[in-house]
Structures are given as structure tokens and as C-alpha cells.
Write a protein that holds these residues in place. Structure first.
Motif, short mmCIF file in Angstrom:
data_model
loop_
_atom_site.label_atom_id
_atom_site.label_comp_id
_atom_site.label_asym_id
_atom_site.label_seq_id
_atom_site.Cartn_x
_atom_site.Cartn_y
_atom_site.Cartn_z
N UNK A 79 0.87 -1.18 0.00
CA UNK A 79 0.00 0.00 0.00
C UNK A 79 0.90 1.23 0.00
N UNK A 80 0.47 2.24 -0.75
CA UNK A 80 1.26 3.45 -0.89
C UNK A 80 0.52 4.64 -0.30
N UNK A 81 1.31 5.56 0.25
CA UNK A 81 0.79 6.85 0.70
C UNK A 81 1.58 7.93 -0.04
N UNK A 82 0.94 8.49 -1.06
CA UNK A 82 1.55 9.56 -1.82
C UNK A 82 1.24 10.87 -1.12
N UNK A 83 2.28 11.60 -0.76
CA UNK A 83 2.11 12.84 0.00
C UNK A 83 2.66 14.00 -0.84
N UNK A 84 1.79 14.90 -1.20
CA UNK A 84 2.17 16.07 -1.98
C UNK A 84 1.96 17.34 -1.17
N UNK A 85 2.60 18.41 -1.62
CA UNK A 85 2.46 19.71 -0.95
C UNK A 85 2.67 19.57 0.56
N UNK A 86 3.75 18.93 0.92
CA UNK A 86 4.03 18.68 2.33
C UNK A 86 4.28 19.97 3.09
N UNK A 87 3.86 19.96 4.34
CA UNK A 87 3.99 21.11 5.21
C UNK A 87 4.77 20.72 6.47
N UNK A 88 5.39 21.68 7.14
CA UNK A 88 6.13 21.34 8.36
C UNK A 88 5.26 20.60 9.39
#
Length: 122
Positions: A79-88
Motif C-alpha cells: 500500500x502506498x501513501x503519496x504525499x504532496x504539498x508537504x507542510x512542516x
């Protein structure tokens, strides 16, 4: 029994992307829904999102909707978790967990991975 191993964490700048993987071994992977959780230092472990057994239903926390996407590849037991526009504020240890259905409470899950660190710099 099912064993889960997360990978793909690291250090990324604000606005960047990462893809986390949750690889499973043991019992048939396709019978499990997978949830993603995260825990920042000094905070409780929070639900990030989840995907059902068939892969046709996902659920996300409000804080990540529109930025994170969960998918699964049962042929690869992953299973994948694609994380975009990451923030602190996304900085945390990320965990995947397995259960027969998606649940938003961590105590409902039967199996857990060891976690992978995600750090987002400003």
C-alpha cells in the motif's frame, strides 16, 4: 499473522512530495484494509487515511485531504501513501496498520509496522 514494513520516509522541503510504502508479508494481504497513522513528538497518534480491502474506497483526515493519496497493489502486497504539498506540520513518524475494515481509531488495528520518519523543513 501479517507483518508490515514501512519505507520511503525522509527529509523534504515544504511543498515537496514523498511516497511511503507499506509492504506486507504473511497472511493474504488482500483480506486487510490498511490504515495510515502518524505521530508527532509529544502528540497522540492520529489517523491519516485508509484504504479498504478491495481498494475502491479510501478515507482521509481533513488535514490531508487533497494532498495525500492512498493506493494499493495487491500483486506486490504493498500500500502506498503519496504525499504532496508537504507542510512542516506533516512532520511525524508514519505508521501503517492492518484490519479487516478501515477504522480511524488506532486501538482498532490488529497489526502495525515499525514506522518511518517524515521530516518537512520550512
Amino acid at each position: 499473522q501479517i507483518q508490515l514494513v514501512e519505507s520511503g520516509g525522509g527529509l523534504v522541503q515544504s511543498g515537496g512530495s514523498l511516497r511511503l510504502s507499506c509492504a506486507a508479508s504473511g497472511r493474504t494481504f488482500s483480506v486487510y484494509a490498511i490504515g495510515w497513522f502518524r505521530q508527532a513528538p509529544g502528540k497522540e497518534r492520529d489517523f491519516v487515511g485508509g484504504i479498504n480491502r478491495r481498494g475502491d474506497n479510501t478515507r482521509y483526515a481533513d488535514s490531508v485531504k487533497g494532498r495525500f493519496t492512498i493506493s494499493r497493489d495487491d500483486a506486490k502486497n504493498t500500500v502506498y501513501l503519496q504525499m504532496n504539498d508537504l507542510k512542516p506540520e506533516d512532520t511525524a513518524v508514519y505508521y501503517c496498520a492492518a484490519k479487516w475494515r478501515i477504522a480511524e481509531e488506532d486501538y482498532e488495528y490488529d497489526y502495525w509496522g515499525q514506522g518511518t520518519q517524515v521530516t518537512v523543513s520550512s
